[in-house]
Design an enzyme around this catalytic site. Structure first.
Site, PDB file in Angstrom:
ATOM      1  N   THR A  70       2.742   3.972   4.126  1.00  0.00           N
ATOM      2  CA  THR A  70       1.317   4.395   3.878  1.00  0.00           C
ATOM      3  C   THR A  70       1.353   3.541   2.327  1.00  0.00           C
ATOM      4  O   THR A  70       2.687   3.775   1.619  1.00  0.00           O
ATOM      5  CB  THR A  70       0.813   5.774   3.870  1.00  0.00           C
ATOM      6  OG1 THR A  70       1.467   6.190   2.574  1.00  0.00           O
ATOM      7  CG2 THR A  70       0.069   6.219   5.358  1.00  0.00           C
ATOM      8  N   ASP A  71       0.164   3.489   2.156  1.00  0.00           N
ATOM      9  CA  ASP A  71       0.086   2.785   0.455  1.00  0.00           C
ATOM     10  C   ASP A  71      -0.751   3.839  -0.166  1.00  0.00           C
ATOM     11  O   ASP A  71      -1.955   4.253   0.126  1.00  0.00           O
ATOM     12  CB  ASP A  71       0.275   1.121  -0.283  1.00  0.00           C
ATOM     13  CG  ASP A  71      -1.001   0.990   1.016  1.00  0.00           C
ATOM     14  OD1 ASP A  71      -2.233   1.519   0.850  1.00  0.00           O
ATOM     15  OD2 ASP A  71      -0.847  -0.959   0.831  1.00  0.00           O
ATOM     16  N   ALA A  72      -1.455   3.011  -1.506  1.00  0.00           N
ATOM     17  CA  ALA A  72      -1.728   4.393  -2.365  1.00  0.00           C
ATOM     18  C   ALA A  72      -3.095   3.781  -2.343  1.00  0.00           C
ATOM     19  O   ALA A  72      -3.925   4.267  -2.485  1.00  0.00           O
ATOM     20  CB  ALA A  72      -1.966   3.325  -3.773  1.00  0.00           C
ATOM     21  N   GLY A  73      -3.219   2.041  -1.133  1.00  0.00           N
ATOM     22  CA  GLY A  73      -4.871   2.655  -0.834  1.00  0.00           C
ATOM     23  C   GLY A  73      -5.289   3.766   0.471  1.00  0.00           C
ATOM     24  O   GLY A  73      -6.194   3.435   0.533  1.00  0.00           O
TER      25      GLY A  73
END
Lengths: 170, 170, 170, 170
Positions: B44-47
Site C-alpha cells: 500500500t501507499d500513503a494514498g
C-alpha cells in the site's frame, strides 16, 4: 459478535484459499503462527539470493496474519471500525540475524511467537526457515498507536488473544 | 523424468501448503491459472490504497506460479539444471489498466491466461480482481533469454505446456 | 503566495542537495524533466538485472519530482493544504516497453514530457536511459482524484504549469 | 590505477549529477558519509508514513554509496573485475530503532559511520534524519562473501579506505 468471530468470518468468507493467512499451531512450548512465503523474483537481488530487506516484509506478513487469525485485522484498526479510534501497530524496534541465504522459488516458513506483552506494545520472536533450516531470526517490538501518533493501550480482546498465544510458553 | 514430473514433485514436496502456487482451473473458454494474493502494508501507499507498481509484482507472481505448475520453475531455468543453458523469462512489454483501487487486507485473485505463443515469447492476459470485481487488467509479453541476453526458442516441453493452457481458447 | 512559489521555497529550503528533484530542461522540442536514478541492490533481481517493476517506481519518482518542481507536491495535495480537498494523482493506465537491461550501480536518467492534458488527466511519456542509451519507454496516464475516489478537474495553476511544460512540443 | 581512482572516475563520468552518491564529510569526531533520500509513494504505506522496511533499503543505499565513494563499487566486486573472485557484502546482522515517522515528500539524510572493522566484516552505525531530527537509528554488520558463500578477508585497499573513514573516531 466478538472481534474474534468477525475475524474468523472474514477469513472464512474466502473459503477457496483456506490457508492464505497461515495457521496457528500448538507446539510443545505454546502456540505459534506459521505463514508460508514463496520467494519470487521481486524478493531477490543481483547477488542471486533473497534481498535482506525482503525478510523484513516477510516478517510483517507473519505478524499481520497472526493478528488476522486473532480476529484483529489491520484495516479495521486503521478505519476505527472496531469501534475504537483509528490505530495501527507500528514497529518501534527490530533486530534481524541472517544465518544463511534463501533463493528464488524457495518456500519459506515464517514462525511468529509472542514473547512479551506490554501496556501498548508486543514483542515477537520470528524465525524464518527454508525446508526446516533456519535462514533468519528476528525480534520485533510493535506499539499500538493512534493515527495522531499517540500510543494506545491494547484493549482487552487483543490482550486476551495475545496472552492465549503466549501463556503456555514458559 | 520429464520437466513436468520434476516440477510436480518439487511442488508436492511441500504438502503442508497445497495451494501455495495457486491452481490451474478449467473455465468455459479454456484453462487459466488463479493465484490468491493478500494485500499487506508493503503493497500500500500513503494514498491508502495498493501502490500501482505492486500490481506488477502480483502479476509476476502469477506468471511464476503458472510456470511452476507447468513444471518449469524459474530457478531451474536460471541454473540451467533443466539441461539447457541458464535462461529466464524477461518482460519485453507490459500494459496495465487500473479500474478501481484495492486496500490493505484485501484478498485478490490474479488470473493468468495464455493469449499467444511466439517462437521465443509468450503473451499473457492477467486480470486482478477483488471479491469478484476487476481491479486491474494487464497484458504482458515475456521472452525467454539466455543469461548472455540472447533470445532462446521455447523448447518442446514448455511449448506443449503453454499450448495445453491456451489451446481451447478461441 | 502562489503554489509555485511555495513549491520553489520547499525545494530551496534544502539547498544542500540542489539537484535532488532533478531538473526541468529545455530541449529543441519543448521542455522536459530529467531525474537521475541510481540502481541499488533493492532494484535488481536474481537474473542479475533491474527487476521490471522497479522501472515503474522510477517513472513514478520522475512524475513526482516534475510535480514538485512545478510547485505542486504530493503531500500538500494529499493533505488538502493547497486549500482544495485532499487529492492525489493516481495511475489509470500505463504501458512499458523494455529495450535492454540495466544493472547494479548504473546511473539512469528518467526523462518525463507532458504528452496530453485532459480535464482531470495528464498523459506523460517517460524514457529511461543508461549512459545515453534507451533502456525503457513508458506512457502513463494519471488522473487527479479526491480521497473519496472522485475525479477532480485540474485547477488553473496545475494546468498552467503542465501547459508550460508541453506547449512548445508540436 | 588504484581502486580509488577507478571509483572516482566512475563517479566523475557522470558530472551532470555531482552529488548523486552523497558526500563524505568530516565532522568533529571523524568522517561520515551523508546521502540524501527523498520519500516517494513507493516508500510509504496505508498508515500514511514511511513503511518500516523502506528504512532498511535507505540504509543499504547509504552503505552502497559510501563504498562507491571509497572506490569499491558493488558491481566490480560482484563481477570480480577488481581482479579478485566475485564477491559482495552481505548483511549478517542489523538492528533498527524507530524514533518518529517520516512522510511522503520528506527529504531524509542517511548518515553512515564506520564503527568497527573485523577481518571479513564491517559494522556501521547509520542514522536517518528528517530536517535535522532523528527518525531512525541502525547498526548493521556486513560480511564480505564470495559468490560461493565463503567469507573473504577485506583486502588492503578496502581496509585502508574504511580505516580512513573510522580512524579519528575514538
Amino acid at each position: 459478535m466478538t472481534q474474534k468471530e468477525q475475524g474468523a468470518n472474514a477469513v472464512g468468507a474466502d473459503n477457496r484459499w483456506p490457508d492464505i493467512a497461515g495457521r496457528i499451531e500448538r507446539d510443545p512450548d505454546g502456540m505459534r503462527h506459521v505463514l508460508p512465503v514463496r520467494v519470487y523474483f521481486e524478493d531477490t537481488d543481483a547477488g542471486g539470493v533473497v534481498y535482506h530487506a525482503a525478510y523484513v516484509r516477510f516478517a510483517e506478513r507473519g505478524r499481520t496474519d497472526l493478528l488476522r487469525l486473532l480476529g484483529t485485522d489491520a484495516r479495521r484498526m486503521i478505519d476505527g471500525s472496531d469501534s475504537r479510534e483509528p490505530a495501527a501497530f507500528v514497529v518501534r524496534r527490530m533486530s534481524f540475524d541472517f544465518a544463511r541465504p534463501a533463493r528464488m522459488d524457495d518456500l519459506l516458513e515464517v514462525v511468529t511467537i509472542v514473547k512479551e506483552l506490554g501496556g501498548a506494545s508486543v514483542t515477537l520472536v520470528q524465525t524464518i526457515s527454508n525446508a526446516g533450516v533456519r535462514v533468519c531470526e528476528a525480534e520485533v517490538t510493535v506499539v499500538l498507536v493512534s493515527m495522531s501518533g499517540k500510543p494506545l493501550r491494547l484493549n482487552a480482546d487483543v490482550r486476551a488473544a495475545f496472552l492465549a498465544q503466549s501463556q503456555s510458553r514458559d
